[in-house]
Design an enzyme around this catalytic site. Structure first.
Site, PDB file in Angstrom:
ATOM      1  N   ASN A 178       0.949  -1.561   0.222  1.00 40.72           N
ATOM      2  CA  ASN A 178      -0.220  -0.264   0.070  1.00 40.72           C
ATOM      3  C   ASN A 178       1.002   1.021  -0.215  1.00 40.72           C
ATOM      4  O   ASN A 178       1.428   1.654   1.571  1.00 40.72           O
ATOM      5  CB  ASN A 178      -0.815  -0.170   1.315  1.00 40.72           C
ATOM      6  CG  ASN A 178      -1.376   0.989   1.695  1.00 40.72           C
ATOM      7  OD1 ASN A 178      -1.672   1.961   0.640  1.00 40.72           O
ATOM      8  ND2 ASN A 178      -2.418   1.339   2.884  1.00 40.72           N
ATOM      9  N   LYS A 196      -0.150   4.424  -0.060  1.00 42.06           N
ATOM     10  CA  LYS A 196      -0.154   4.864   0.374  1.00 42.06           C
ATOM     11  C   LYS A 196      -0.058   6.629  -0.687  1.00 42.06           C
ATOM     12  O   LYS A 196      -0.579   7.265  -2.001  1.00 42.06           O
ATOM     13  CB  LYS A 196      -0.166   5.869   2.199  1.00 42.06           C
ATOM     14  CG  LYS A 196      -0.057   4.829   2.018  1.00 42.06           C
ATOM     15  CD  LYS A 196       0.294   4.674   4.564  1.00 42.06           C
ATOM     16  CE  LYS A 196      -0.608   3.640   5.265  1.00 42.06           C
ATOM     17  NZ  LYS A 196      -0.647   3.689   6.360  1.00 42.06           N
ATOM     18  N   HIS A 229     -10.168   1.278   4.722  1.00 35.13           N
ATOM     19  CA  HIS A 229      -8.892   1.514   5.680  1.00 35.13           C
ATOM     20  C   HIS A 229      -8.707   2.369   7.011  1.00 35.13           C
ATOM     21  O   HIS A 229      -9.515   3.143   6.250  1.00 35.13           O
ATOM     22  CB  HIS A 229      -7.730   2.077   4.409  1.00 35.13           C
ATOM     23  CG  HIS A 229      -6.052   1.866   5.333  1.00 35.13           C
ATOM     24  ND1 HIS A 229      -5.240   3.333   6.511  1.00 35.13           N
ATOM     25  CD2 HIS A 229      -5.360   0.871   4.797  1.00 35.13           C
ATOM     26  CE1 HIS A 229      -4.140   2.733   6.254  1.00 35.13           C
ATOM     27  NE2 HIS A 229      -4.462   1.289   5.812  1.00 35.13           N
ATOM     28  N   GLU A 275      -6.933   5.075   7.809  1.00 33.62           N
ATOM     29  CA  GLU A 275      -7.244   5.917   8.091  1.00 33.62           C
ATOM     30  C   GLU A 275      -8.070   6.586   6.984  1.00 33.62           C
ATOM     31  O   GLU A 275      -8.370   8.115   6.888  1.00 33.62           O
ATOM     32  CB  GLU A 275      -5.602   6.477   6.706  1.00 33.62           C
ATOM     33  CG  GLU A 275      -4.553   5.890   7.037  1.00 33.62           C
ATOM     34  CD  GLU A 275      -2.927   5.467   6.824  1.00 33.62           C
ATOM     35  OE1 GLU A 275      -1.968   5.080   7.291  1.00 33.62           O
ATOM     36  OE2 GLU A 275      -3.166   5.675   5.671  1.00 33.62           O
ATOM     37  N   GLU A 325      -5.698  -4.963  10.761  1.00 32.42           N
ATOM     38  CA  GLU A 325      -4.674  -3.839  10.845  1.00 32.42           C
ATOM     39  C   GLU A 325      -4.808  -2.892  12.362  1.00 32.42           C
ATOM     40  O   GLU A 325      -5.857  -2.432  12.137  1.00 32.42           O
ATOM     41  CB  GLU A 325      -4.500  -2.557  10.066  1.00 32.42           C
ATOM     42  CG  GLU A 325      -3.926  -3.076   8.493  1.00 32.42           C
ATOM     43  CD  GLU A 325      -3.570  -2.334   7.602  1.00 32.42           C
ATOM     44  OE1 GLU A 325      -2.552  -1.873   6.376  1.00 32.42           O
ATOM     45  OE2 GLU A 325      -4.115  -0.887   7.573  1.00 32.42           O
ATOM     46  N   GLY A 342       1.723   2.265  11.080  1.00 33.08           N
ATOM     47  CA  GLY A 342       2.961   3.871  10.693  1.00 33.08           C
ATOM     48  C   GLY A 342       3.909   4.139  12.083  1.00 33.08           C
ATOM     49  O   GLY A 342       4.190   5.128  11.652  1.00 33.08           O
ATOM     50  N   SER A 374       2.474  -2.698  11.122  1.00 35.37           N
ATOM     51  CA  SER A 374       4.180  -2.247  10.223  1.00 35.37           C
ATOM     52  C   SER A 374       5.067  -3.711  10.087  1.00 35.37           C
ATOM     53  O   SER A 374       5.562  -3.503  10.781  1.00 35.37           O
ATOM     54  CB  SER A 374       3.801  -1.066  12.101  1.00 35.37           C
ATOM     55  OG  SER A 374       4.062  -0.683  11.771  1.00 35.37           O
ATOM     56  N   GLY A 408       3.146  -1.047   4.085  1.00 35.47           N
ATOM     57  CA  GLY A 408       2.933  -0.270   3.630  1.00 35.47           C
ATOM     58  C   GLY A 408       4.279   0.825   3.666  1.00 35.47           C
ATOM     59  O   GLY A 408       4.648   0.552   2.966  1.00 35.47           O
TER      60      GLY A 408
END
Length: 253
Positions: free
Chosen positions: A8, A10, A99, A101, A170, A176, A214, A235
């Site tokens: 991903n 991002k 996701h 986010e 996740e 992150g 992560s 990520g």
């Protein structure tokens, strides 16, 4: 089943950086042919470039291309949205939905995530459905309740074809941050999700459940060794070709 390693990106990349990254990835895959499935989920403006680069790099031919989001709507007055049909025009195999986010910054609800998954499935695109708890929810002992609620919405809206999805666990507190759930913590949640899918469909064995908090080159092997972890949604490490290749190699053991 084959493991799946999905990158991903991002909101990262540029035309030059993407070409360099995929060139290095192609070189590594040519030298060590993978036995796992691989995908890269890229920002929408770069879908055409990535597909073009795939066409001239034989080693990338088996790498699936994915989007990072998809609209629940098929078309219409939804400025800024990208429909599943549009993604299909760019030969997208996957689309990330839900996701953390998107849930946090765009206020996406469980119901909306379920509708996005349905839109992807209707277009023949595999949704990578993300679920996960915040640190506060984990510390309050609500991890199982949260992830089951998030997945239940998707199962309810897509029960007839739920075996066609990919699930990504996740933990929000590990995305992150450099923090990672221990292999045992991750496995425990994956086992809960596996049981929930088994109760929903007799084809649950087809559903890959990825870990996405992560995962990196150093911890991938121990996480991927767990019985219910079928791959990773990667990520930051997916933006570094050597690290991404190490994770792919760990998925082949």
């Amino acid at each position: 089943m084959k493991k799946l390693i999905a990158g991903n990106w991002k909101m990262n990349g540029s035309l030059a950086a993407n070409e360099a990254l995929l060139g290095a990835l192609a070189q590594g895959l040519a030298a060590n042919k993978p036995s796992c499935d691989i995908a890269v989920c890229v920002p929408a403006p770069y879908l055409a470039q990535v597909q073009a680069l795939k066409s001239v790099q034989p080693a990338l031919s088996t790498v699936g291309v994915g989007a990072q989001d998809v609209s629940a709507q098929a078309s219409g007055a939804y400025t800024g949205e990208v429909s599943a049909g549009m993604l299909k025009d760019f030969a997208c195999r996957y689309a990330i939905v839900g996701h953390s986010e998107r849930r946090q910054y765009h206020f996406e609800t469980d119901a909306l995530v379920a509708e996005k998954a349905r839109a992807a499935l209707a277009a023949g695109i595999t949704p990578i459905v993300c679920v996960g708890e915040t640190l506060a929810e984990r510390e309050a002992g609500h991890t199982e309740e949260v992830v089951k609620r998030q997945l239940a919405a998707v199962i309810h809206a897509n029960g007839h074809c739920i075996s066609e999805i990919v699930v990504a666990y996740e933990p929000v507190w590990a995305i992150g941050t450099g923090k990672t759930a221990s292999p045992e913590e991750a496995q425990a949640v994956h086992a809960v999700l596996r049981a929930q899918l088994k109760a929903a469909t007799d084809q649950s064995a087809r559903v890959k459940i990825l870990y996405g908090g992560s995962m990196n080159a150093a911890n991938a092997a121990t996480l991927l060794a767990q019985p219910d972890i079928d791959g990773g949604l990667i990520g930051g490490a997916s933006l570094n070709a050597p690290d991404f290749l190490k994770i792919i190699a760990a998925a082949q053991v």
